[in-house]
Motif scaffolding. Structure first.
Motif, short mmCIF file in Angstrom:
data_model
loop_
_atom_site.label_atom_id
_atom_site.label_comp_id
_atom_site.label_asym_id
_atom_site.label_seq_id
_atom_site.Cartn_x
_atom_site.Cartn_y
_atom_site.Cartn_z
N ALA A 148 0.81 -1.22 0.00
CA ALA A 148 0.00 0.00 0.00
C ALA A 148 0.84 1.27 0.00
CB ALA A 148 -0.93 0.00 1.22
N ILE A 149 1.94 1.27 0.78
CA ILE A 149 2.74 2.49 0.94
C ILE A 149 3.90 2.55 -0.06
CG2 ILE A 149 4.13 3.86 2.53
CD1 ILE A 149 1.24 3.73 3.35
N ALA A 150 4.65 1.46 -0.18
CA ALA A 150 5.88 1.50 -0.97
C ALA A 150 5.65 1.31 -2.46
CB ALA A 150 6.85 0.42 -0.46
N ILE A 151 4.62 0.56 -2.86
CA ILE A 151 4.41 0.26 -4.27
C ILE A 151 3.24 1.02 -4.86
CG2 ILE A 151 3.90 -1.58 -5.93
CD1 ILE A 151 5.38 -3.52 -4.13
N VAL A 152 2.08 0.98 -4.20
CA VAL A 152 0.87 1.56 -4.78
C VAL A 152 0.77 3.05 -4.53
CG1 VAL A 152 -1.66 1.47 -4.78
CG2 VAL A 152 -0.35 -0.64 -4.65
N LEU A 153 1.12 3.51 -3.33
CA LEU A 153 0.96 4.93 -2.99
C LEU A 153 1.70 5.87 -3.95
CD1 LEU A 153 -0.11 7.10 -1.05
CD2 LEU A 153 1.95 6.75 0.34
N PRO A 154 2.97 5.62 -4.31
CA PRO A 154 3.63 6.54 -5.25
C PRO A 154 2.93 6.61 -6.61
CG PRO A 154 5.22 5.09 -4.19
CD PRO A 154 3.87 4.56 -3.84
N ILE A 155 2.40 5.48 -7.06
CA ILE A 155 1.72 5.44 -8.36
C ILE A 155 0.41 6.21 -8.28
CG2 ILE A 155 0.75 3.91 -10.11
CD1 ILE A 155 2.69 1.74 -9.01
N VAL A 156 -0.37 5.92 -7.26
CA VAL A 156 -1.65 6.62 -7.08
C VAL A 156 -1.41 8.11 -6.85
CG1 VAL A 156 -3.66 6.83 -5.57
CG2 VAL A 156 -2.84 4.57 -6.21
N GLY A 157 -0.40 8.44 -6.05
CA GLY A 157 -0.12 9.84 -5.76
C GLY A 157 0.27 10.63 -7.00
N THR A 158 1.16 10.08 -7.82
CA THR A 158 1.56 10.79 -9.04
C THR A 158 0.39 10.89 -10.02
OG1 THR A 158 2.48 8.68 -9.84
CG2 THR A 158 4.01 10.29 -8.91
N PHE A 159 -0.45 9.86 -10.07
CA PHE A 159 -1.62 9.93 -10.95
C PHE A 159 -2.58 11.02 -10.48
CE2 PHE A 159 -6.03 8.94 -11.87
CZ PHE A 159 -6.01 8.82 -13.25
N PHE A 160 -2.88 11.04 -9.17
CA PHE A 160 -3.80 12.05 -8.65
C PHE A 160 -3.26 13.46 -8.89
CE2 PHE A 160 -5.74 9.03 -5.29
CZ PHE A 160 -6.65 8.58 -6.22
N GLY A 204 -7.54 5.98 -12.09
CA GLY A 204 -7.15 6.18 -10.71
C GLY A 204 -7.62 5.02 -9.85
N CYS A 205 -8.94 4.78 -9.85
CA CYS A 205 -9.52 3.66 -9.10
C CYS A 205 -10.82 3.27 -9.78
CB CYS A 205 -9.79 4.05 -7.64
SG CYS A 205 -10.62 2.75 -6.70
N THR A 231 -5.34 17.16 -4.92
CA THR A 231 -4.47 16.00 -4.72
C THR A 231 -4.53 15.54 -3.27
OG1 THR A 231 -2.98 16.83 -6.44
CG2 THR A 231 -2.14 15.12 -4.98
N TYR A 232 -4.50 16.49 -2.35
CA TYR A 232 -4.57 16.14 -0.93
C TYR A 232 -5.88 15.44 -0.59
CZ TYR A 232 -5.30 16.78 4.09
OH TYR A 232 -5.59 16.56 5.40
N THR A 233 -6.99 15.95 -1.14
CA THR A 233 -8.30 15.34 -0.88
C THR A 233 -8.35 13.90 -1.38
OG1 THR A 233 -9.36 17.50 -1.07
CG2 THR A 233 -10.78 15.58 -1.25
N ARG A 234 -7.80 13.68 -2.57
CA ARG A 234 -7.82 12.32 -3.13
C ARG A 234 -6.87 11.39 -2.38
NH1 ARG A 234 -8.31 15.47 -8.66
NH2 ARG A 234 -10.55 15.22 -8.99
N MET A 235 -5.74 11.92 -1.96
CA MET A 235 -4.82 11.11 -1.18
C MET A 235 -5.43 10.77 0.18
SD MET A 235 -2.18 10.50 -3.00
CE MET A 235 -0.95 10.00 -1.81
N GLN A 236 -6.15 11.71 0.75
CA GLN A 236 -6.85 11.45 2.01
C GLN A 236 -7.87 10.33 1.82
OE1 GLN A 236 -9.53 14.55 3.48
NE2 GLN A 236 -8.65 14.33 5.51
N TRP A 237 -8.59 10.39 0.68
CA TRP A 237 -9.54 9.32 0.37
C TRP A 237 -8.82 7.98 0.26
CZ3 TRP A 237 -9.27 6.40 -4.17
CH2 TRP A 237 -10.33 5.52 -4.38
N TYR A 238 -7.63 7.98 -0.34
CA TYR A 238 -6.87 6.73 -0.47
C TYR A 238 -6.54 6.15 0.90
CZ TYR A 238 -2.96 3.60 -1.47
OH TYR A 238 -2.13 2.52 -1.51
#
Length: 467
Positions: free
Chosen positions: A196-208, A249-250, A346-353
């Motif tokens: 969730a943190i090391a693999i998916v989060l950077p990808i989701v974060g850059t996409f958002f 994104g999702c 971006t912050y709102t979507r990351m918070q949702w994640y």
């Protein structure tokens, strides 16, 4: 229809709707605070609050009103709320033409010229490809899924976080079952949190972040206008570009947003294509990162996924009755993205994640752990292995597909681990990437499909994936 008197605006909606309005007005005998015509239109629009109010006020006469509404609905292929909205839009356009003088000089400005280019069939398509290349491929795929993931997974988690925590758990906890749950192969820390943190989060974060930039410039509605003609061939229209883009994104969130499409036919086609041929940001980022060093392999994957998207959409549109509705959308002016807007979005979507998705990784880890200690997980992997071998992949890929059922992000991360271990050739990497993209939707998306489309539709869509 506009009145001849410029001071009086009379709005009519065509003979079938006007006939229904007149019939409903005659049936309304209760006391109301608004005009009966307004009440009739609200009932035709499907307003639940007004329907409840009329049901209480009219008693037995309410059933006759319902029959009038149903008869009016049978006169159109589209929902009445859409038909009435389109008529209102046409009327508003007539009013605007009468009272507004448009300054054509704006079209000759740089912003106006650029806006025209973004919606041009040829130049707009070239611009869109450039946005996809630099935005998705380079920023999300190469930088997010490559540089940032390697740093977090290998340097931060691989050296500073997981080794000391795993050692501490192994030394201090006497129970093997708890060690397995926390820090071994399928543990919450080593699998769930790491993925969730090391693999998916950077990808989701850059996409958002990239999606927020595109959204804030006003470019997204122009993409909708650009792809409208193509989308009509697959039973959709330009408005569907919003859930389709969100699907990168999702897919679970995009399935929920697909409820905003006008017709039941559009919503079904959009849900099918989202679950079948739209990879979420984690899948997309990992696949782009793994295939980025092999351009031909990446091109084959893109070609195949686009082909499936268009072919399945085209065939579904031909098999399902109904016509694509008229498409209209407000196109805001192009502007430079505002940093504060981009950061807030971006912050709102990351918070949702973190609130919605991160717990799902932990739950998935627990389910996989339960399946592992009970033997169910091994039995399912053994069941999948012959199919995996049949498509030319190693047995270890069976775990990746089983992970993908719990979360598509898990499947993508599993593919990343297989490639890092050197278990996949280029050919196998392409096959696994295509298969994982077309694989059955994850549990979260399956549950959302049940919620918005019903159990029958969700099971039918899963059967399409399997077949």
């Amino acid at each position: 229809m506009l009145s001849a008197n410029p001071r009086l605006l009379e709005i009519t909606y065509g003979e079938p709707i006007e006939k229904a309005v007149a019939q409903i007005e005659k049936l309304l005998t209760g006391t109301y605070v608004i005009m009966k015509r307004s009440i009739a239109l609200l009932l035709l629009l499907g307003d639940e609050d007004m329907a409840n109010q009329v049901r209480k006020a009219e008693g037995d006469r309410y059933e006759a009103i319902v029959q009038v509404v149903k008869e009016a609905e049978s006169q159109f292929d589209m929902p009445l709320n859409y038909v009435i909205s389109v008529e209102r839009y046409k009327i508003s356009q007539k009013v605007v033409k009468q009272v507004v003088t448009q300054n054509e000089g704006n079209a000759r400005t740089l912003s106006g010229k650029l806006s025209a280019i973004t919606m041009h069939p040829v130049f707009g398509s070239i611009l869109l490809l450039l946005v996809l290349y630099f935005g998705l491929y380079q920023f999300v795929g190469v930088f997010g899924a490559g540089t940032v993931v390697n740093f977090l997974e290998n340097s931060i988690f691989g050296k500073f976080i997981l080794p000391p925590i795993s050692h501490f758990i192994e030394v201090t906890i006497p129970w093997d079952w708890l060690k397995e749950l926390l820090a071994r192969q399928y543990g919450i820390l080593t699998l769930g949190i790491r993925y969730a943190i090391a693999i998916v989060l950077p990808i989701v974060g850059t996409f958002f972040l990239m999606f927020s930039v595109i959204e804030d410039t006003g470019y997204l509605p122009r993409i909708a206008m650009l792809v409208d003609r193509v989308f009509k061939k697959i039973g959709l229209n330009g408005r569907a570009v919003i859930p389709m883009t969100l699907g990168f994104g999702c897919d679970t969130m995009a399935t929920m947003v697909s409820r905003t499409l006008e017709t039941k036919r559009e919503r079904f086609i959009a849900t099918l294509l989202l679950s079948l041929a739209i990879p979420c940001s984690a899948q997309l980022g990992v696949i782009l990162a793994l295939l980025s060093g092999h351009p031909l392999a990446l091109l084959i994957w893109v070609f195949f996924i686009v082909l499936v998207f268009l072919l399945v959409g085209f065939l579904t549109a031909k098999l399902m009755p109904g016509e694509s509705p008229t498409f209209y959308m407000e196109v805001p002016p192009l502007r430079l993205p505002k940093l504060s807007n981009v950061l807030v979005k971006t912050y709102t979507r990351m918070q949702w994640y973190f609130i919605e998705i991160l717990p799902l990784f932990i739950i998935a880890s627990v389910l996989i752990w339960i399946g592992n200690i009970t033997g169910l997980f091994h039995a399912l992997v053994t069941l999948i292995e012959p199919v995996v071998r049949w498509i030319g992949l190693p047995n270890q890929a069976a775990e990746m597909f089983l992970f993908g059922f719990f979360r598509r992000d898990y499947g993508a991360a599993g593919l990343y681990d297989l490639q890092k271990a050197g278990l996949l050739s280029i050919r196998q990497l392409v096959v696994s990437s295509v298969t994982l993209t077309l694989f059955v939707p994850c549990i979260a998306q399956f549950a959302m499909t049940i919620k918005v489309r019903g159990l029958k539709a969700a099971l039918g869509l899963s059967l399409i994936h399997i077949s």
